[in-house]
Design a protein around this motif. Sequence first.
Motif: not given
Length: 289
Positions: A29-30, A32-33, A35-37, A57, A61, A64
Motif C-alpha cells: 500500500k505504501a 503504490e502510494w 509511486k503515485s507521487r 512523501v 508513507a 501510513m
Amino acid sequence: MKPLESKPSIPYVVGSKSPMAVAINCAAKAGEWIKSRLGMVKDLNTKFSPQDLVTDVDKGAEAMIRKLIHTHFPDHEILGEEGVAPGAEASAAAVTEAKSAEYLWIIDPIDGTTNFVQGFPFFCVSIALAYKGDVIIGVIYDPTRDEMFVAEKGKGAYMHGNPTRVSQESALADSVIAVGFNPDRKVAAPINLKGITALSEQTRSLRAGGSAALHLAYVAAGRLSGYYEVNLSAWDSAAGALMVAESGGIVTDTTGHPYDIGVRNLIASNGKIQDQLLAAIKAAGATGC
C-alpha cells in the motif's frame, strides 16, 4: 508460517493478520502510494547533510505504515527513519534504545529518497520485524518494478513466491559488487571511497544504485555477488540482511562479526567471496571501525 506467494498484480492484499501478511500489505500500500507521487514532491528538505534528503512523501508513507501496523499490533514498537533525529549518533542511540523491545518493527518508508526525487527508478519500501533484537521477518517492495521480496527466519526468502538464491561466484575477480556513496561526506564518504577504490581493482565491476535495501535484495536474488557500505542504519539493512541470510548468503560487519540490527558498517555476499571482501576492505583501511 508458510511462505506467502505474491502475485504480480496490485494490490498485494493478504487476508491473514499474521505479521508477515501485515508487512506485505503495508509495503504494497505504501509503495503504490509512493509511486503515485512520483514527480509530485511538494516539500523537499535536507537532514544531516545537503545530500541527505527527506520529502513529504517519506513522512506520509511512514505515517501510513505506522497506522497500519498499530491497527493490528497496537503494543508493538516501531523504529522508523523519519522518527529519528538525523546523524549517525542519533541513529545508533535510537537502535540501542529500541532493540530491547519484545517486538520491534523497523521501517524505511523510502530507501533511496534521492532516486525518488530525481525520478530514478531504484527505490523501495523496507519493513522488518525483530523479536527481542533478532530479525524474523523482512519485506522489501520495489513499486517501480512491482517486485516484492519477502523473508522469514528459518523459512527462506522469496520474490513473487519463487525462492531466491545467492549467486555462485567463488572469486572476487568474477564478482559484481554494489557500493554506496554515503550522505555523510565528512566521515563516512572518505572511508567508503577507500573501499570503492580497492574493490574497483579487484572485482569484475561495481554498481552504486543508491538504495541499501535493494542492493541487499539483489544479493539475495543472485543479481549481485555482494555489497559493501559503511554508516548504514538498521532501517537500511534489517530486512535485506535477513533476505541474504535466508537465500544462502552471509552478512557481517566489516570486521567479520555477525550481523545484528546495531551494525552500521556492512559487508554482504553470496558467502563464497565473503572472506575475500573482508580482506580487501581491511587492507584498504576501509572498515570504518
